[in-house]
Scaffold this motif. Structure first.
Motif, PDB file in Angstrom:
ATOM      1  N   SER A   1      33.586  41.168  48.866  1.00  0.00           N
ATOM      2  CA  SER A   1      33.914  41.083  47.451  1.00  0.00           C
ATOM      3  C   SER A   1      33.436  42.340  46.735  1.00  0.00           C
ATOM      4  O   SER A   1      32.286  42.771  46.914  1.00  0.00           O
ATOM      5  CB  SER A   1      33.245  39.862  46.814  1.00  0.00           C
ATOM      6  OG  SER A   1      33.974  38.690  47.064  1.00  0.00           O
TER       7      SER A   1
ATOM      8  N   SER B   1      35.596  41.046  37.070  1.00  0.00           N
ATOM      9  CA  SER B   1      36.581  40.809  38.122  1.00  0.00           C
ATOM     10  C   SER B   1      35.929  40.801  39.494  1.00  0.00           C
ATOM     11  O   SER B   1      34.830  41.327  39.694  1.00  0.00           O
ATOM     12  CB  SER B   1      37.676  41.881  38.073  1.00  0.00           C
ATOM     13  OG  SER B   1      37.134  43.163  38.377  1.00  0.00           O
ATOM     14  N   ASP B   2      36.623  40.182  40.435  1.00  0.00           N
ATOM     15  CA  ASP B   2      36.173  40.097  41.822  1.00  0.00           C
ATOM     16  C   ASP B   2      37.389  40.350  42.711  1.00  0.00           C
ATOM     17  O   ASP B   2      38.319  39.541  42.751  1.00  0.00           O
ATOM     18  CB  ASP B   2      35.575  38.721  42.099  1.00  0.00           C
ATOM     19  CG  ASP B   2      35.257  38.503  43.583  1.00  0.00           C
ATOM     20  OD1 ASP B   2      35.172  39.502  44.317  1.00  0.00           O
ATOM     21  OD2 ASP B   2      35.086  37.337  43.984  1.00  0.00           O
ATOM     22  N   GLU B   3      37.385  41.480  43.405  1.00  0.00           N
ATOM     23  CA  GLU B   3      38.458  41.808  44.350  1.00  0.00           C
ATOM     24  C   GLU B   3      37.972  41.499  45.753  1.00  0.00           C
ATOM     25  O   GLU B   3      37.009  42.089  46.232  1.00  0.00           O
ATOM     26  CB  GLU B   3      38.855  43.278  44.236  1.00  0.00           C
ATOM     27  CG  GLU B   3      40.008  43.655  45.154  1.00  0.00           C
ATOM     28  CD  GLU B   3      40.418  45.108  45.031  1.00  0.00           C
ATOM     29  OE1 GLU B   3      41.257  45.565  45.825  1.00  0.00           O
ATOM     30  OE2 GLU B   3      39.880  45.796  44.141  1.00  0.00           O
ATOM     31  N   GLN B   4      38.631  40.566  46.437  1.00  0.00           N
ATOM     32  CA  GLN B   4      38.219  40.089  47.754  1.00  0.00           C
ATOM     33  C   GLN B   4      39.112  40.672  48.842  1.00  0.00           C
ATOM     34  O   GLN B   4      40.337  40.638  48.721  1.00  0.00           O
ATOM     35  CB  GLN B   4      38.279  38.564  47.819  1.00  0.00           C
ATOM     36  CG  GLN B   4      37.403  37.881  46.792  1.00  0.00           C
ATOM     37  CD  GLN B   4      37.700  36.400  46.684  1.00  0.00           C
ATOM     38  OE1 GLN B   4      38.490  35.851  47.440  1.00  0.00           O
ATOM     39  NE2 GLN B   4      37.057  35.735  45.729  1.00  0.00           N
ATOM     40  N   ASP B   5      38.473  41.170  49.910  1.00  0.00           N
ATOM     41  CA  ASP B   5      39.186  41.703  51.060  1.00  0.00           C
ATOM     42  C   ASP B   5      39.123  40.675  52.199  1.00  0.00           C
ATOM     43  O   ASP B   5      38.062  40.455  52.781  1.00  0.00           O
ATOM     44  CB  ASP B   5      38.553  43.026  51.485  1.00  0.00           C
ATOM     45  CG  ASP B   5      39.331  43.727  52.597  1.00  0.00           C
ATOM     46  OD1 ASP B   5      40.175  43.065  53.249  1.00  0.00           O
ATOM     47  OD2 ASP B   5      39.094  44.926  52.821  1.00  0.00           O
TER      48      ASP B   5
ATOM     49  N   ARG C   1      44.245  41.637  50.100  1.00  0.00           N
ATOM     50  CA  ARG C   1      43.299  41.586  48.980  1.00  0.00           C
ATOM     51  C   ARG C   1      43.784  40.607  47.908  1.00  0.00           C
ATOM     52  O   ARG C   1      44.984  40.491  47.650  1.00  0.00           O
ATOM     53  CB  ARG C   1      43.112  42.975  48.365  1.00  0.00           C
ATOM     54  CG  ARG C   1      42.383  43.950  49.283  1.00  0.00           C
ATOM     55  CD  ARG C   1      42.315  45.341  48.654  1.00  0.00           C
ATOM     56  NE  ARG C   1      41.618  46.281  49.518  1.00  0.00           N
ATOM     57  CZ  ARG C   1      40.334  46.595  49.395  1.00  0.00           C
ATOM     58  NH1 ARG C   1      39.609  46.053  48.427  1.00  0.00           N
ATOM     59  NH2 ARG C   1      39.778  47.465  50.209  1.00  0.00           N
ATOM     60  N   TYR C   2      42.822  39.944  47.286  1.00  0.00           N
ATOM     61  CA  TYR C   2      43.073  39.024  46.176  1.00  0.00           C
ATOM     62  C   TYR C   2      42.085  39.370  45.066  1.00  0.00           C
ATOM     63  O   TYR C   2      40.919  39.657  45.337  1.00  0.00           O
ATOM     64  CB  TYR C   2      42.889  37.573  46.611  1.00  0.00           C
ATOM     65  CG  TYR C   2      43.813  37.143  47.723  1.00  0.00           C
ATOM     66  CD1 TYR C   2      45.006  36.489  47.445  1.00  0.00           C
ATOM     67  CD2 TYR C   2      43.488  37.399  49.059  1.00  0.00           C
ATOM     68  CE1 TYR C   2      45.857  36.093  48.463  1.00  0.00           C
ATOM     69  CE2 TYR C   2      44.336  37.006  50.079  1.00  0.00           C
ATOM     70  CZ  TYR C   2      45.521  36.351  49.779  1.00  0.00           C
ATOM     71  OH  TYR C   2      46.356  35.969  50.789  1.00  0.00           O
ATOM     72  N   THR C   3      42.545  39.308  43.828  1.00  0.00           N
ATOM     73  CA  THR C   3      41.688  39.641  42.701  1.00  0.00           C
ATOM     74  C   THR C   3      41.596  38.479  41.734  1.00  0.00           C
ATOM     75  O   THR C   3      42.619  37.924  41.320  1.00  0.00           O
ATOM     76  CB  THR C   3      42.212  40.883  41.956  1.00  0.00           C
ATOM     77  OG1 THR C   3      42.259  41.997  42.861  1.00  0.00           O
ATOM     78  CG2 THR C   3      41.305  41.222  40.772  1.00  0.00           C
ATOM     79  N   ASP C   4      40.373  38.098  41.400  1.00  0.00           N
ATOM     80  CA  ASP C   4      40.108  37.088  40.378  1.00  0.00           C
ATOM     81  C   ASP C   4      39.632  37.794  39.113  1.00  0.00           C
ATOM     82  O   ASP C   4      38.716  38.623  39.163  1.00  0.00           O
ATOM     83  CB  ASP C   4      39.027  36.105  40.837  1.00  0.00           C
ATOM     84  CG  ASP C   4      39.546  35.130  41.882  1.00  0.00           C
ATOM     85  OD1 ASP C   4      40.775  35.072  42.067  1.00  0.00           O
ATOM     86  OD2 ASP C   4      38.724  34.440  42.502  1.00  0.00           O
ATOM     87  N   GLU C   5      40.242  37.470  37.990  1.00  0.00           N
ATOM     88  CA  GLU C   5      39.813  37.975  36.685  1.00  0.00           C
ATOM     89  C   GLU C   5      39.153  36.831  35.932  1.00  0.00           C
ATOM     90  O   GLU C   5      39.782  35.807  35.678  1.00  0.00           O
ATOM     91  CB  GLU C   5      40.995  38.516  35.894  1.00  0.00           C
ATOM     92  CG  GLU C   5      41.670  39.726  36.515  1.00  0.00           C
ATOM     93  CD  GLU C   5      40.836  40.990  36.421  1.00  0.00           C
ATOM     94  OE1 GLU C   5      39.870  40.997  35.611  1.00  0.00           O
ATOM     95  OE2 GLU C   5      41.141  41.956  37.139  1.00  0.00           O
TER      96      GLU C   5
END
Length: 250
Positions: free
Chosen positions: A124, A169-173, A187-191
Motif C-alpha cells: 500500500s 488515498s491508498d494505492e494498493q499493488d 493496482r487499486y486506489t481508495d480515496e
C-alpha cells in the motif's frame, strides 16, 4: 457539519492572531514572522503490517511569534503537511479481493491477522495532505548569557493542534498475489473522505538571537484525535508522532 467545523477552526486561529496583535507592548522587538519547516517521525507501524522504508512526513508553513514578556511568548504555526508511507500486508487480511464484483474496492477491510510475515505481498502506498494550525505558549527554562531581556534560551511549551486532512488515498499493488484473475488490474486506489482533527503539542525548544532575527530548533510530541477518518488502518499517520522543527523569524 464538516464545513462548520472548518469554520470554527479558522475562527479560533484568527482569534488567537487578533489577541496577539492587540497585546500591549512592553519590549522593543515583540513580533516576529518567518518560515517554518518540520519532519515528523513515525512512532509505530499499524498492527499486522510491515513498513517499507521510512515514511515521509514533512511540514511547510509560517510562524507568527509575539513576546509577551522577557521569559515567555506565544506562537502560531500555520501551513501545509504532506505525509507518505508504504506498507506490506497479506491477502487474507481482506474480507474479499478488490476484483470481486460483489463489492467495490473501497469495501475491502482488515478482518484477520496475516498467517505469516512472508504472506505480506500486497503493498500500500498511502498519501495524506493537510492544512494545519497550531497555537502554542512557550516559557523560558534557561537563558543564554546575562541579558534578562534577550529572547535566547531553552524553552518548554504546550499548545493545541487543529488540522483539515483534505486529501487521503491508498494505492494498493496486488500484482504479486497468487491466482489473480487474468485481466484483473494490478493496482487499486481508495480515496478516503476529508477529515478534521484536533490534538495537543508539547515541546522543548532552543532559541537563538541572530542580531534582530530569531532561529528556533524544536523537538515536539504531537497527539491527534481524528474526527471523521474512515481510513481506520491509517489513522495513526496524519499529524501524530515525534516532530523535529526549525524556524527563522524576522
Amino acid at each position: 457539519m464538516l464545513h462548520s467545523r472548518i469554520a470554527v477552526s479558522i475562527a479560533v486561529g484568527l482569534s488567537c492572531l487578533a489577541v496577539l496583535v492587540a497585546a500591549p507592548g512592553t519590549l522593543s522587538a515583540q513580533t516576529y514572522i518567518g518560515p517554518h519547516v518540520s519532519f515528523t517521525a513515525a512512532l509505530s507501524t499499524p498492527d499486522n503490517f510491515l513498513d517499507v522504508g521510512t515514511p515521509t512526513r514533512l511540514g511547510f508553513g509560517a510562524s507568527y511569534l509575539r513576546r509577551l514578556g522577557p521569559t515567555f511568548f506565544v506562537r502560531v504555526n500555520a501551513g501545509l503537511r504532506i505525509e507518505q508511507a508504504e506498507f506490506a500486508w497479506a491477502p487474507e487480511q481482506f474480507e474479499r479481493a478488490p476484483w470481486d464484483p460483489k463489492i467495490p474496492p473501497t469495501s475491502t477491510q482488515v478482518v484477520v491477522p496475516p498467517a505469516s510475515p512472508e504472506s505480506r505481498i500486497i503493498t500500500s502506498f498511502v498519501s495524506a495532505t493537510a492544512l494545519e494550525l497550531s497555537p502554542t505558549l512557550h516559557v523560558r527554562a534557561a537563558g543564554f548569557g546575562s541579558d534578562a531581556n534577550s529572547p535566547q534560551g531553552f524553552y518548554v511549551g504546550a499548545g493545541l493542534l487543529a488540522d483539515y486532512v483534505f486529501s487521503f488515498s491508498d494505492e494498493q499493488d496486488w500484482g504479486n498475489v497468487p491466482n489473480r484473475p487474468t485481466g484483473a488490474p494490478r493496482r487499486y486506489t481508495d480515496e478516503f473522505s476529508s477529515a478534521i482533527g484536533f490534538g495537543g503539542v508539547v515541546s522543548a525548544m532552543a532559541m537563538f538571537d541572530l542580531g534582530g532575527s530569531l532561529m528556533t530548533l524544536e523537538l515536539a510530541y504531537v497527539a491527534r484525535n481524528a474526527s471523521g477518518d474512515d481510513a481506520n488502518v491509517y489513522t495513526w499517520l496524519p499529524g501524530r508522532g515525534l516532530r523535529f522543527a526549525a524556524g527563522l523569524m524576522f
